[in-house]
Design a protein around this motif. Structure first.
Motif, PDB file in Angstrom:
ATOM      1  N   HIS A 207      11.043 -16.988 -10.568  1.00  0.00           N
ATOM      2  CA  HIS A 207      11.636 -18.307 -10.789  1.00  0.00           C
ATOM      3  C   HIS A 207      11.881 -18.541 -12.281  1.00  0.00           C
ATOM      4  O   HIS A 207      12.668 -19.390 -12.645  1.00  0.00           O
ATOM      5  CB  HIS A 207      10.793 -19.428 -10.163  1.00  0.00           C
ATOM      6  CG  HIS A 207       9.408 -19.546 -10.679  1.00  0.00           C
ATOM      7  ND1 HIS A 207       8.331 -18.959 -10.064  1.00  0.00           N
ATOM      8  CD2 HIS A 207       8.911 -20.187 -11.757  1.00  0.00           C
ATOM      9  CE1 HIS A 207       7.224 -19.240 -10.732  1.00  0.00           C
ATOM     10  NE2 HIS A 207       7.561 -19.986 -11.769  1.00  0.00           N
ATOM     11  N   CYS A 208      11.221 -17.766 -13.134  1.00  0.00           N
ATOM     12  CA  CYS A 208      11.488 -17.847 -14.576  1.00  0.00           C
ATOM     13  C   CYS A 208      12.697 -16.998 -14.956  1.00  0.00           C
ATOM     14  O   CYS A 208      13.536 -17.433 -15.738  1.00  0.00           O
ATOM     15  CB  CYS A 208      10.273 -17.389 -15.368  1.00  0.00           C
ATOM     16  SG  CYS A 208       8.847 -18.467 -15.207  1.00  0.00           S
ATOM     17  N   THR A 209      12.797 -15.795 -14.406  1.00  0.00           N
ATOM     18  CA  THR A 209      13.912 -14.921 -14.772  1.00  0.00           C
ATOM     19  C   THR A 209      15.232 -15.358 -14.154  1.00  0.00           C
ATOM     20  O   THR A 209      16.295 -15.011 -14.661  1.00  0.00           O
ATOM     21  CB  THR A 209      13.618 -13.453 -14.388  1.00  0.00           C
ATOM     22  OG1 THR A 209      13.274 -13.384 -13.003  1.00  0.00           O
ATOM     23  CG2 THR A 209      12.499 -12.876 -15.223  1.00  0.00           C
ATOM     24  N   GLU A 210      15.192 -16.123 -13.076  1.00  0.00           N
ATOM     25  CA  GLU A 210      16.433 -16.623 -12.471  1.00  0.00           C
ATOM     26  C   GLU A 210      17.108 -17.656 -13.374  1.00  0.00           C
ATOM     27  O   GLU A 210      18.319 -17.806 -13.347  1.00  0.00           O
ATOM     28  CB  GLU A 210      16.146 -17.256 -11.106  1.00  0.00           C
ATOM     29  CG  GLU A 210      15.845 -16.254 -10.023  1.00  0.00           C
ATOM     30  CD  GLU A 210      17.043 -15.402  -9.636  1.00  0.00           C
ATOM     31  OE1 GLU A 210      18.103 -15.963  -9.339  1.00  0.00           O
ATOM     32  OE2 GLU A 210      16.906 -14.167  -9.635  1.00  0.00           O
ATOM     33  N   ALA A 211      16.321 -18.364 -14.174  1.00  0.00           N
ATOM     34  CA  ALA A 211      16.845 -19.462 -14.975  1.00  0.00           C
ATOM     35  C   ALA A 211      17.451 -19.022 -16.310  1.00  0.00           C
ATOM     36  O   ALA A 211      18.281 -19.726 -16.873  1.00  0.00           O
ATOM     37  CB  ALA A 211      15.736 -20.489 -15.235  1.00  0.00           C
ATOM     38  N   ILE A 212      17.046 -17.849 -16.824  1.00  0.00           N
ATOM     39  CA  ILE A 212      17.511 -17.390 -18.130  1.00  0.00           C
ATOM     40  C   ILE A 212      17.805 -15.897 -18.068  1.00  0.00           C
ATOM     41  O   ILE A 212      17.394 -15.211 -17.138  1.00  0.00           O
ATOM     42  CB  ILE A 212      16.468 -17.664 -19.238  1.00  0.00           C
ATOM     43  CG1 ILE A 212      15.157 -16.926 -18.942  1.00  0.00           C
ATOM     44  CG2 ILE A 212      16.221 -19.154 -19.407  1.00  0.00           C
ATOM     45  CD1 ILE A 212      14.134 -17.004 -20.049  1.00  0.00           C
TER      46      ILE A 212
END
Length: 100
Positions: free
Chosen positions: A14-19
């Motif tokens: 969910h962190c890598t999907e955003a940036i």
């Protein structure tokens, strides 16, 4: 972790999907996303792109960390502990998924 001789770190999907890139506190790029899965498996694989420290440790969110001394494949349903800034360290069970 090391993949193909290059240093990487694993984080939440969910962190890598955003940036797409990761920066240090000065705003300098330190890594780029190589693989991301969310919501299915919720993991992200980030390749370091700069010469920064590559700590083999997990933040315990209590002003300490746990050194990673070895790794192994978990069996589905195995008891594990997950670490994240929202929930801190919490018990969990290993899901069925294929790691990167």
């Amino acid at each position: 972790m090391v993949k193909g001789g290059a240093p990487y770190f694993i984080t939440a999907g969910h962190c890598t999907e955003a940036i797409s890139t990761w920066s240090d506190s000065s705003g300098d790029e330190i890594g780029t996303n190589e693989q991301s899965s969310f919501p299915d498996n919720d993991f992200g694989l980030v390749k370091y792109t700069s010469d920064v420290a590559h700590p083999s440790a997990v933040d315990l969110y209590n002003n300490s960390s746990q050194t990673i001394t070895h790794a192994a494949d978990a069996t589905v349903g195995e008891k594990v502990t997950r670490s994240g800034s929202t929930t801190g360290c919490t018990p969990a069970r290993s899901p069925a998924w294929t790691p990167p």
